[in-house]
Design an enzyme around this catalytic site. Structure first.
Site, PDB file in Angstrom:
ATOM      1  N   TRP B 324      36.645  15.591  20.980  1.00 24.26           N
ATOM      2  CA  TRP B 324      36.715  16.617  21.871  1.00 24.26           C
ATOM      3  C   TRP B 324      35.257  17.168  22.500  1.00 24.26           C
ATOM      4  O   TRP B 324      35.105  17.129  23.584  1.00 24.26           O
ATOM      5  CB  TRP B 324      37.219  17.977  21.454  1.00 24.26           C
ATOM      6  CG  TRP B 324      37.281  19.146  22.273  1.00 24.26           C
ATOM      7  CD1 TRP B 324      38.245  19.279  23.338  1.00 24.26           C
ATOM      8  CD2 TRP B 324      36.341  20.226  22.562  1.00 24.26           C
ATOM      9  NE1 TRP B 324      37.988  20.592  24.079  1.00 24.26           N
ATOM     10  CE2 TRP B 324      36.672  20.991  23.284  1.00 24.26           C
ATOM     11  CE3 TRP B 324      35.242  20.327  22.037  1.00 24.26           C
ATOM     12  CZ2 TRP B 324      35.914  21.893  23.849  1.00 24.26           C
ATOM     13  CZ3 TRP B 324      34.234  21.314  22.096  1.00 24.26           C
ATOM     14  CH2 TRP B 324      34.659  22.303  23.123  1.00 24.26           C
ATOM     15  N   HIS B 325      34.338  16.806  21.360  1.00 23.48           N
ATOM     16  CA  HIS B 325      33.019  17.172  21.824  1.00 23.48           C
ATOM     17  C   HIS B 325      32.531  16.239  22.736  1.00 23.48           C
ATOM     18  O   HIS B 325      31.456  16.705  23.514  1.00 23.48           O
ATOM     19  CB  HIS B 325      31.994  17.348  20.352  1.00 23.48           C
ATOM     20  CG  HIS B 325      32.404  18.625  19.690  1.00 23.48           C
ATOM     21  ND1 HIS B 325      33.465  18.755  18.794  1.00 23.48           N
ATOM     22  CD2 HIS B 325      31.903  19.858  19.930  1.00 23.48           C
ATOM     23  CE1 HIS B 325      33.532  20.203  18.295  1.00 23.48           C
ATOM     24  NE2 HIS B 325      32.374  20.740  18.998  1.00 23.48           N
ATOM     25  N   GLY B 326      32.794  14.974  22.738  1.00 27.21           N
ATOM     26  CA  GLY B 326      32.086  14.061  23.559  1.00 27.21           C
ATOM     27  C   GLY B 326      32.614  12.782  23.069  1.00 27.21           C
ATOM     28  O   GLY B 326      33.298  12.307  22.278  1.00 27.21           O
TER      29      GLY B 326
END
Lengths: 293, 486
Positions: B324-326
């Protein structure tokens, strides 16, 4: 809601009072670093070329070097104006003008860069004529961000001045002779030097109208107040001489030492700045030429 | 528009005054102003992506009605359509290029050359946050814990409310929507707490995070020349930076929302005071971890269907959380490392042992056992940040191998000039200040609870003044909020 605004307003007043107090203390500390001379025989102004190349304070009584790195003629003009407004009798001004000084290519790099302007402004704040700032910002076409940043930056300077004084016992630096740190450490290669100087002074390079504008103001200020103005090109490694002074109107002398130490690796810290030895020899030369000893 | 910008300094008071003095008569008018202000806030960054925000809002608004259908088959169909829709937006704008690269490299490894199409488009700010808002709304309706709301404006305010629009906290429909649907009345105590949160958040961002970022960037960007102890300090600087940056942002968001009469979900509760990793994840980016817990971990069976499934589900949520972060392997490895760190707690049934109280609950200082837990958790989290900060896996491993070498026990080969020494001095003072006040608040849910402990008004005001002086004088070179990239 009324209580909230009352709360905010009271706190804002306390905050303003606190910041005002800090400003007063900072200004008092600042006054310590400002020269108290009632007479100045030679005032040296300019950028790093004069800062690292002209050590005149120890040679001539009542002389003062206030040159500082990345200094535009706007700030040189402000410094000079400060002394004249204070009725200090200035006999001569040595203004360092190199081949790069009027080159438009340096305008946006550091001479008229927003960050550089703000840093200089906050350092020299007590020397600056406030009414000149508006004209300057208009001339340079800075972004609106500069207007927002001015007050916080000036407040920053207050705390910086106080902390520096309390922790280190030092007052603000407003210019002065500083021996180059790179003394004899850089190997000078003529080819590289040539390429650098070509960047600085391409033939037919556009002239910086901003620098020219403030240079003319310095000349005018000197002429109006009968201050002898000497434009000095400090020695450069590749010996570049001054050009482009045709548009500078008024009375002034030009001492062009651009080629004095041409290709002498022993006297330069880098391609454009003299090292400690170079500065000593050059300062003697300059003082002799001016018959000031 | 950034919270730490001069534009926001003008924007916030204007909207505040309009909100309470001009548009405060009716709920619909209050919400309309909030929506216009929120779109203006977002459009200031990029008006081009406002269309995407509006489209995403509209779709989830309508999915809400369709998912509420009493026919479960129809509801389920639209639920999946909504998931595909929201994840599709994320897949295109956030993950497409990552998958294209993996596809290309996969084929190259078997000797087939491909030339996939790459998207040259900036990541829309806040996309991971507003799509998750929309999904939580649809999920809650499907589960029956939320009814679809009629007013599109109310729903749009829930998705786009400017304090949380670009970096969270990730709100829940059943928490924020009831507040959106009720006319707000000015509350002095709430407004005062809001101002304190904003000031504290600005301090954390501008002083702590931006100054730490300077040193962290210097060390990470030139990691080849630094020894183990210098790299250790670099990672420590980043550990401080990311906390100051993100929790500072969250504090400003919570504070700004309070000024308009909203209570947002708490996102941070002193995570670096955690005694184990289970506690850390109850305190770090709470709105995201609870989102994954409620909408992914529990639907997958959580920990109630045996050890094996609990382990599987734990790894799934940590890997998904990392991703989700990247769109990068680094984030996946970061999630995997945390899952591995969490595993012993899970196996020993100790994952919830420290989630009900705080460290040094009944004393000023922690016990030796607590201190050991705090230090070991902090160090684990800190080393995991290497994957978060380094540009790729190779560099991450290189950095870690430098840290875990004999040079860790040498003096750091860092060279600072006078200005940098002064900056470091300011950072140390500010960090001590931060730790002291957060330690005082550790038993509460609010990062500004320490102000309530100070009964003397003049002392509180002195601390406000001190914070303002820190912000003016100790400020670092501005760095963009880290979570804007997610």
């Amino acid at each position: 809601m009324r209580s909230f605004f009352k709360y905010l307003l009271t706190f804002s007043l306390v905050l303003c009072l606190f910041l005002w107090l800090a400003t007063i203390i900072s200004n008092q500390i600042y006054q310590l670093s400002l020269p108290k001379n009632s007479e100045i025989s030679v005032l040296v102004l300019g950028d790093s070329h004069a800062q690292s190349g002209i050590n005149i304070d120890s040679r001539v009584n009542n002389s003062l070097n206030l040159a500082a790195s990345a200094e535009s003629f706007y700030f040189c003009h402000q410094k000079l104006q400060y002394f004249i407004a204070k009725k200090v009798k200035v006999e001569s001004v040595i203004l360092a003008v190199g081949p790069h000084s009027l080159s438009k290519s340096l305008d946006s790099k550091w001479l008229f860069d927003e960050l550089n302007f703000i840093e200089k402004l906050r350092s020299y704040w007590p020397l600056i004529n406030v009414s000149s700032i508006g004209e300057y910002i208009t001339n340079v076409h800075f972004s609106r961000r500069v207007y927002f940043e001015l007050i916080p930056e000036l407040l920053y300077q207050n705390f910086y001045t106080i902390e520096r004084f309390v922790l280190l016992g030092k007052s603000p630096f407003i210019g002065g002779y500083t021996e180059s740190e790179n003394n004899n450490k850089i190997k000078l290669v003529p080819e590289v030097s040539d390429s650098i100087n070509k960047k600085l002074t391409p033939e037919g390079a556009a002239i910086s109208e901003l620098q020219l504008f403030y240079l003319n103001k310095i000349v005018q200020l000197c002429n109006e107040n009968r201050v002898k103005l000497i434009v000095v090109n400090t020695p450069l490694f590749n010996g570049t001489k001054l050009e482009n002074l045709q548009k500078v109107k008024g009375d002034y002398e030009v001492f062009d030492y651009g080629d004095l130490f041409k290709n002498d690796t022993r006297l330069f810290a880098d391609f454009v700045h003299l090292n400690g030895n170079g500065a000593e020899i050059f300062s003697d030369t300059l003082v002799n030429k001016l018959n000031l000893k | 528009m950034l919270f730490n910008s001069y534009e926001f300094l003008i924007f916030l008071p204007i909207v505040f005054i309009l909100y309470w003095f001009v548009f405060n008569k009716k709920l619909s008018v209050q919400n309309s102003l909030i929506l216009v202000a929120s779109y203006f806030f977002y459009g200031w960054w990029s008006w081009k992506f406002m269309g995407l925000l509006m489209a995403s809002t509209m779709l989830d608004y309508f999915y809400g009605f369709w998912v509420a259908s009493p026919e479960r088959k129809k509801a389920k169909f639209f639920l999946w359509l909504s998931i595909i829709n929201n994840l599709g937006i994320l897949a295109v704008f956030k993950y497409y290029n990552f998958f294209a690269v993996q596809f290309q490299q996969g084929f190259e490894s078997i000797g087939i050359q491909t030339n996939p199409l790459f998207l040259e488009v900036a990541l829309p700010v806040g996309i991971s946050f507003y799509t998750f808002h929309g999904m939580s709304y649809v999920f809650d309706i499907y589960r029956g814990s939320q009814k679809p709301i009629k007013s599109l404006i109310d729903y749009a305010v829930f998705v786009s409310f400017f304090p949380l629009l670009v970096a969270g906290p990730i709100e829940r429909a059943n928490h924020l929507l009831p507040q959106v649907q009720k006319r707000r009345i000015f509350n002095l105590a709430q407004a005062v707490i809001g101002c304190r949160l904003i000031l504290w958040g600005i301090f954390k961002k501008i002083v702590i995070a931006d100054n730490s970022a300077y040193f962290a960037n210097e060390i990470f960007n030139n990691y080849e020349i630094y020894n183990g102890s210098a790299m250790f300090l670099g990672v420590l600087f980043f550990t401080i930076q990311i906390y100051g940056d993100f929790s500072g942002y969250s504090d400003i968001a919570l504070g700004a929302a309070k000024l308009f009469g909203f209570d947002l979900l708490i996102n941070f509760r002193f995570p670096y005071f955690s005694r184990d990793l289970g506690e850390f994840w109850k305190r770090w980016h709470i709105s995201l971890s609870s989102w994954f817990r409620d909408y992914l971990y529990i639907p997958l069976g959580g920990s109630k269907e045996g050890k094996y499934k609990a382990i599987r589900n734990t790894f799934i949520i940590f890997l998904v959380s990392g991703f989700w972060h990247g769109a990068s392997w680094n984030f996946i490895v970061w999630g995997f490392a945390h899952a591995c760190g969490f595993l012993p707690l899970l196996l020993l049934n100790r994952s919830k042992q420290n989630t009900t109280d705080s460290i040094a609950q009944n004393s000023i200082f922690p016990s030796l056992r607590e201190l050991f837990g705090l230090i070991s958790t902090f160090l684990f989290v800190m080393f995991c940040w290497v994957f978060f900060r380094a540009p790729d896996l190779v560099i991450s491993i290189d950095i870690l191998s430098r840290i875990f070498s004999s040079s860790l026990f040498q003096l750091p080969n860092l060279k600072f000039d006078n200005t940098e020494v002064l900056q470091l001095f300011h950072l140390v003072i500010s960090t001590v200040f931060l730790i002291f006040f957060e330690w005082m608040s550790r038993k509460t849910n609010s990062s500004v609870a320490f102000f309530n402990l100070i009964k003397l008004k003049w002392l509180r005001w002195l601390i406000y003044l001190l914070l303002i002086v820190f912000v003016i004088y100790f400020k670092g070179t501005p760095v963009e909020f880290i979570y804007f990239a997610f």
